[in-house]
Design a protein around this motif. Structure first.
Motif, PDB file in Angstrom:
ATOM      1  N   GLN A 174       2.441  -0.715   4.707  1.00  0.00           N
ATOM      2  CA  GLN A 174       3.134   0.547   4.649  1.00  0.00           C
ATOM      3  C   GLN A 174       2.735   1.285   3.368  1.00  0.00           C
ATOM      4  O   GLN A 174       2.943   0.791   2.273  1.00  0.00           O
ATOM      5  CB  GLN A 174       4.649   0.329   4.663  1.00  0.00           C
ATOM      6  CG  GLN A 174       5.466   1.597   4.646  1.00  0.00           C
ATOM      7  CD  GLN A 174       5.537   2.254   6.024  1.00  0.00           C
ATOM      8  OE1 GLN A 174       4.984   1.732   6.996  1.00  0.00           O
ATOM      9  NE2 GLN A 174       6.189   3.378   6.104  1.00  0.00           N
ATOM     10  N   LEU A 175       2.164   2.444   3.533  1.00  0.00           N
ATOM     11  CA  LEU A 175       1.745   3.241   2.392  1.00  0.00           C
ATOM     12  C   LEU A 175       2.958   3.904   1.755  1.00  0.00           C
ATOM     13  O   LEU A 175       3.784   4.487   2.446  1.00  0.00           O
ATOM     14  CB  LEU A 175       0.751   4.302   2.850  1.00  0.00           C
ATOM     15  CG  LEU A 175       0.214   5.247   1.796  1.00  0.00           C
ATOM     16  CD1 LEU A 175      -0.661   4.488   0.803  1.00  0.00           C
ATOM     17  CD2 LEU A 175      -0.564   6.377   2.439  1.00  0.00           C
ATOM     18  N   GLN A 176       3.049   3.830   0.443  1.00  0.00           N
ATOM     19  CA  GLN A 176       4.121   4.503  -0.274  1.00  0.00           C
ATOM     20  C   GLN A 176       3.533   5.565  -1.187  1.00  0.00           C
ATOM     21  O   GLN A 176       2.481   5.360  -1.799  1.00  0.00           O
ATOM     22  CB  GLN A 176       4.932   3.502  -1.078  1.00  0.00           C
ATOM     23  CG  GLN A 176       5.699   2.513  -0.199  1.00  0.00           C
ATOM     24  CD  GLN A 176       6.564   1.564  -1.001  1.00  0.00           C
ATOM     25  OE1 GLN A 176       6.284   1.286  -2.164  1.00  0.00           O
ATOM     26  NE2 GLN A 176       7.623   1.073  -0.392  1.00  0.00           N
ATOM     27  N   LEU A 177       4.235   6.681  -1.267  1.00  0.00           N
ATOM     28  CA  LEU A 177       3.817   7.799  -2.087  1.00  0.00           C
ATOM     29  C   LEU A 177       4.940   8.138  -3.056  1.00  0.00           C
ATOM     30  O   LEU A 177       6.095   8.280  -2.636  1.00  0.00           O
ATOM     31  CB  LEU A 177       3.512   9.017  -1.213  1.00  0.00           C
ATOM     32  CG  LEU A 177       2.497   8.820  -0.093  1.00  0.00           C
ATOM     33  CD1 LEU A 177       2.465  10.035   0.828  1.00  0.00           C
ATOM     34  CD2 LEU A 177       1.122   8.535  -0.667  1.00  0.00           C
ATOM     35  N   VAL A 178       4.598   8.266  -4.316  1.00  0.00           N
ATOM     36  CA  VAL A 178       5.612   8.569  -5.325  1.00  0.00           C
ATOM     37  C   VAL A 178       5.194   9.809  -6.096  1.00  0.00           C
ATOM     38  O   VAL A 178       4.159   9.808  -6.789  1.00  0.00           O
ATOM     39  CB  VAL A 178       5.808   7.391  -6.292  1.00  0.00           C
ATOM     40  CG1 VAL A 178       6.861   7.748  -7.343  1.00  0.00           C
ATOM     41  CG2 VAL A 178       6.216   6.139  -5.526  1.00  0.00           C
ATOM     42  N   GLU A 179       5.996  10.867  -5.972  1.00  0.00           N
ATOM     43  CA  GLU A 179       5.715  12.109  -6.678  1.00  0.00           C
ATOM     44  C   GLU A 179       6.387  12.105  -8.047  1.00  0.00           C
ATOM     45  O   GLU A 179       7.412  11.456  -8.250  1.00  0.00           O
ATOM     46  CB  GLU A 179       6.229  13.328  -5.896  1.00  0.00           C
ATOM     47  CG  GLU A 179       5.661  13.491  -4.512  1.00  0.00           C
ATOM     48  CD  GLU A 179       6.584  12.969  -3.447  1.00  0.00           C
ATOM     49  OE1 GLU A 179       6.540  13.474  -2.304  1.00  0.00           O
ATOM     50  OE2 GLU A 179       7.358  12.043  -3.742  1.00  0.00           O
ATOM     51  N   SER A 180       5.810  12.859  -8.951  1.00  0.00           N
ATOM     52  CA  SER A 180       6.400  13.061 -10.269  1.00  0.00           C
ATOM     53  C   SER A 180       5.887  14.364 -10.837  1.00  0.00           C
ATOM     54  O   SER A 180       4.941  14.964 -10.301  1.00  0.00           O
ATOM     55  CB  SER A 180       6.059  11.894 -11.200  1.00  0.00           C
ATOM     56  OG  SER A 180       4.659  11.794 -11.377  1.00  0.00           O
ATOM     57  N   GLY A 181       6.512  14.795 -11.924  1.00  0.00           N
ATOM     58  CA  GLY A 181       6.036  15.981 -12.609  1.00  0.00           C
ATOM     59  C   GLY A 181       6.854  17.237 -12.383  1.00  0.00           C
ATOM     60  O   GLY A 181       6.591  18.271 -13.011  1.00  0.00           O
TER      61      GLY A 181
END
Length: 115
Positions: free
Chosen positions: A1-8
């Motif tokens: 399962q691909l996980q994506l974590v945004e920031s900024g």
């Protein structure tokens, strides 16, 4: 399962700049297409910019002069450089990835443009 974590994300005054990051849990070289979307309060989610595995980018015409998408395969991260921000850019910005037949979303990062 691909996980994506945004920031900024964060607060910024009109005319300011922000750079959003989206880090993937797997090598992005294996991801066919990645993109940034945004959703403002009371509005539908809309595409901002995309980038394919070869590095070819596409930007929504209304934002292409101010927003730039890029990728760093070594860091498994894509970016969205936003400049000359306007009040109407206030939204939750989401990272999206398409790998084979699967679509993945990050949890989003809030960008608020306010004076």
């Amino acid at each position: 399962q691909l996980q994506l974590v945004e920031s900024g994300g964060g607060f910024v005054q009109p005319g300011g700049s922000l750079r959003l990051s989206c880090k993937a849990s797997d090598t992005i070289a294996s991801i066919d297409y990645m993109a940034w979307y945004r959703q403002a309060p009371g509005k539908e989610r809309e595409l901002v910019a995309g980038i394919d595995s070869g590095g070819t980018t596409s930007h929504v015409v209304s934002m292409k002069d101010r927003f730039t998408i890029s990728r760093d395969n070594a860091k498994n991260t894509i970016y969205l450089q936003m400049t000359a921000l306007k009040l109407e850019d206030t939204a939750v910005y989401y990272c999206n990835a398409r790998r084979h037949l699967n679509i993945y979303w990050g949890q989003g990062t809030q960008v608020t443009v306010s004076s």
